[in-house]
Design an enzyme around this catalytic site. Structure first.
Site, short mmCIF file in Angstrom:
data_model
loop_
_atom_site.label_atom_id
_atom_site.label_comp_id
_atom_site.label_asym_id
_atom_site.label_seq_id
_atom_site.Cartn_x
_atom_site.Cartn_y
_atom_site.Cartn_z
N GLY A 9 0.80 -1.22 0.00
CA GLY A 9 0.00 0.00 0.00
C GLY A 9 0.83 1.26 0.00
O GLY A 9 0.41 2.30 -0.53
N LYS A 122 -8.71 -7.15 8.50
CA LYS A 122 -8.06 -6.43 7.40
C LYS A 122 -8.32 -4.92 7.52
O LYS A 122 -9.46 -4.46 7.43
CB LYS A 122 -8.61 -6.93 6.06
CG LYS A 122 -8.01 -6.24 4.84
CD LYS A 122 -6.54 -6.55 4.70
CE LYS A 122 -5.98 -5.96 3.41
NZ LYS A 122 -4.52 -6.15 3.32
#
Length: 310
Positions: A9, A122
């Site tokens: 990310g 998550k």
């Protein structure tokens, strides 16, 4: 070599950075500059995270009161197109015109009975203070969890079992295409009681899906690109040491944190164990050295034990 690169990310939006399109494009451009260096002579498949992006879309959708928010599988599909578009464009600006690209919406099968649906883990969306996170949890019914010194929304993250578009991905690679797929771990789907494929309210772990992708494509190397140059023991302590090479059995015994390095170690270990090929956890800036076995933590079944950088 056939190489699967799993972009973390941080390659798209850095922690705490405003989630603007310009910031995301700047980060994608930096990632593309590194990836472009290993395109010659290799077959490349690029996967990527989408946690910040899918969380942002969910927040934007929730702000519009006249329509019910879109489910996470639909938002995941949106992020695959958005991020794939940027990666294609930035890589295309660096490589010869005749290099073809393709971004594929990628449906990934999960099990409806996966225990992850009862234990959201998550993280998605931006980071919050504890006070703001607790307020959103109460107002929106979110599950929240610590993320460093901040908090984030967490959602179910079932294990990926099969990539439905694996055949067109394979075909494209064999015809010289750089493929961007399985973005954000792919679009979570499952078969309902009528054996119809339907979307699932979840976000699949990008690293575990990239490991599955690399396995199903018979890749020669899996690169899990992150914001550190290797996996470390005693991270953040005076005794910290970076791991140069490790057998998956020994690496998994070290107990890496579930919210950070843990999924990367699991994904790399599974790929190495199941295929006999190597996986490397390392920094995108070291990508040439990683392909030459000079950087990153190389996970391999080729020899026992753990070797550290001096």
């Amino acid at each position: 070599m056939r190489i699967v690169i799993a972009l973390g990310g941080n390659a798209l939006l850095r922690r705490g950075e405003p989630m603007t399109a310009d910031n995301q494009r700047d980060n994608v451009r930096t990632a593309a500059q590194q990836i472009a260096q290993i395109t010659s002579g290799n077959e490349l498949v690029i996967a990527h995270g989408n946690g910040p992006q899918v969380g942002l879309l969910a927040l934007q959708g929730a702000a519009y009161k006249d329509v019910a928010p879109y489910p996470l599988d639909v938002l995941g599909a949106q992020t695959e197109g958005m991020i794939g578009y940027m990666i294609e464009q930035e890589l295309g600006n660096l490589l010869p015109y005749d290099v073809p690209f393709a971004t594929l919406l990628t449906q990934v099968k999960v099990d409806a009975d996966d225990p992850a649906f009862g234990h959201p883990t998550k993280p998605i969306g931006p980071v919050y203070t504890k006070e703001d996170a607790e307020r959103f949890a109460k107002e929106k019914g979110w599950s929240i969890a610590p993320d460093g010194d901040k908090y984030r929304r967490v959602v179910a993250s079932p294990r990926p079992l099969h990539i439905f578009e694996i055949r067109p991905i394979q075909w494209l690679i064999e015809h010289g295409t750089i493929v961007i797929c399985a973005g954000g771990g792919g679009i979570p789907t499952m078969y309902d009681k009528d054996h119809k494929l339907v979307g699932v309210e979840a976000v699949i772990d990008k690293d575990l899906c990239s490991s599955l992708l690399a396995h199903e494509l018979a890749a020669d190397l899996l690169i899990i690109a992150t914001d550190v140059d290797a996996a470390y023991v005693d991270w953040g302590k005076p005794t910290q040491r970076s791991i140069a090479k490790a057998h998956p059995d020994e690496l998994e015994k070290l107990g890496f944190a579930a919210g950070s390095m843990g999924p990367k170690v699991q994904a790399a270990s599974e790929f190495a164990r199941e295929t006999g090929k190597d996986a490397v956890i390392g920094a995108l800036a070291d990508i040439i050295a990683i392909t030459e076995a000079r950087a990153g933590t190389r996970v391999s079944v080729g020899e026992p034990g753990i070797r550290y950088y001096s």
